[in-house]
Design an enzyme around this catalytic site. Structure first.
Site, PDB file in Angstrom:
ATOM      1  N   ASP A  57      -2.882  -5.693   1.562  1.00 42.40           N
ATOM      2  CA  ASP A  57      -3.974  -5.240   1.171  1.00 42.40           C
ATOM      3  C   ASP A  57      -4.933  -5.020   2.381  1.00 42.40           C
ATOM      4  O   ASP A  57      -4.797  -5.468   3.173  1.00 42.40           O
ATOM      5  CB  ASP A  57      -4.637  -6.248   0.304  1.00 42.40           C
ATOM      6  CG  ASP A  57      -6.074  -6.258   0.034  1.00 42.40           C
ATOM      7  OD1 ASP A  57      -6.409  -5.024  -0.663  1.00 42.40           O
ATOM      8  OD2 ASP A  57      -6.913  -6.998   0.271  1.00 42.40           O
ATOM      9  N   ASP A  75      -8.823  -4.095   2.037  1.00 47.53           N
ATOM     10  CA  ASP A  75     -10.455  -4.663   2.287  1.00 47.53           C
ATOM     11  C   ASP A  75     -10.217  -6.213   2.316  1.00 47.53           C
ATOM     12  O   ASP A  75      -9.771  -7.206   1.567  1.00 47.53           O
ATOM     13  CB  ASP A  75     -10.932  -4.290   0.874  1.00 47.53           C
ATOM     14  CG  ASP A  75     -11.093  -2.805   0.768  1.00 47.53           C
ATOM     15  OD1 ASP A  75     -11.018  -2.033   1.795  1.00 47.53           O
ATOM     16  OD2 ASP A  75     -11.610  -2.633  -0.181  1.00 47.53           O
TER      17      ASP A  75
END
Length: 314
Positions: free
Chosen positions: A67, A69
């Site tokens: 991922d 962010d």
């Protein structure tokens, strides 16, 4: 290209849109990775990185999915991108204030607010509508240098490097636009990126999406589609995220990691004996097995080609 009216929520279920978004992102990611190889760019391993039992060296049926962010980068990529577009007068101050508020919430709360993410997506689509993809890719390179490069978490970057050093592919998986995600992946020396795919016709953004944002279940669909296309064994793969929204993706793989986890993900990870690492406070992992390279990180340089990718659904 004909208008994709059949992609609207009225005509397709949420599950179908997630599958479509995932497949579109997987196709875009594979194409960007192939172009990277054709350009002859090679990832340079960090010297002195100690060998570890995991990831397994030479296991070409394993890969890692990160991922973006608050896992790889502090804050949200789309908000940093918005700041860069404002600087270049793509929109007005009132819209910048909205971007700033959502970013402040994300930094302070450390969790993704669905309404904020929806607002950011809608704002980004309206802003880029009518602009050429190549133009936004070029600007994205500049924005990375201005706002994103210094926000990469060294510890997470080193985890990704450990997989690269083991000869495995490493992919970003994010709700951010696939073009932005591809730039970040290439700057970090990663294999490629799975991201939200925006529709373009003749190299110009239409202001619509292919499917839906690559968020939650759509991320899991993208990873599943990419793994099938690449011949990967998901039980031998690893995934890393900070958000409980990514539990579907984390649950797909044999080696899930909670990085800078929000409260719900931390609880879920502990209940299932998943590995934990929090770089926000310097706390040690709650589980052993994190590669020793996690304490060291460096940005790998590189150049990015302008790539505009999107999926045609038959």
């Amino acid at each position: 290209m004909a208008a994709l009216g059949w992609l609207t929520p009225r005509r397709r279920s949420a599950t179908a849109r997630s599958v479509l978004a995932g497949e579109a992102s997987a196709e875009a990611a594979r194409k960007s990775s192939q172009e990277l190889e054709q350009l002859g760019e090679a990832t340079q391993p960090d010297e002195g990185t100690p060998e570890t039992e995991f990831p397994v060296v030479g296991d070409d049926r394993a890969a890692a999915f990160f991922d973006l962010d608050n896992t790889v980068m502090q804050g949200a990529a789309i908000f940093h991108f918005g700041r860069g577009l404002y600087k270049r007068k793509f929109f007005q101050r009132r819209e910048l204030v909205k971007f700033g508020w959502h970013q402040a919430w994300f930094r302070i709360a450390g969790v993704e607010d669905p309404e904020h993410m929806q607002d950011a997506r809608d704002s980004a689509l309206s802003i880029v509508k009518g602009h050429r993809v190549a133009e936004l890719m070029s600007i994205g390179e500049e924005i990375y240098d201005e706002y994103m490069a210094e926000r990469i978490w060294p510890g997470t970057r080193a985890l990704a490097q450990a997989h690269l050093d083991a000869g495995q592919k490493v992919w970003l998986v994010t709700a951010a636009p696939v073009e932005t995600a591809t730039i970040i992946a290439r700057r970090l020396g990663l294999t490629g990126a799975l991201g939200t795919v925006a529709e373009s016709v003749g190299g110009v953004y239409t202001g619509k999406l292919v499917g839906e944002p690559l968020h939650g279940p759509a991320k899991a669909e993208a990873v599943r589609a990419l793994a099938a296309a690449e011949g990967l064994d998901l039980n031998r793969c690893a995934a890393y995220s900070d958000s409980h929204n990514d539990i579907p993706m984390l649950s797909l793989v044999g080696h899930p990691y909670a990085i800078n986890p929000d409260t719900k993900l931390r609880k879920h990870a502990r209940e299932r004996d998943w590995r934990l690492r929090d770089y926000r406070t310097g706390r040690k992992a709650a589980k052993v097995g994190i590669p020793a390279a996690a304490g060291v990180g460096a940005l790998a340089g590189g150049t990015a080609a302008a790539v505009a990718l999107h999926r045609r659904r038959r």
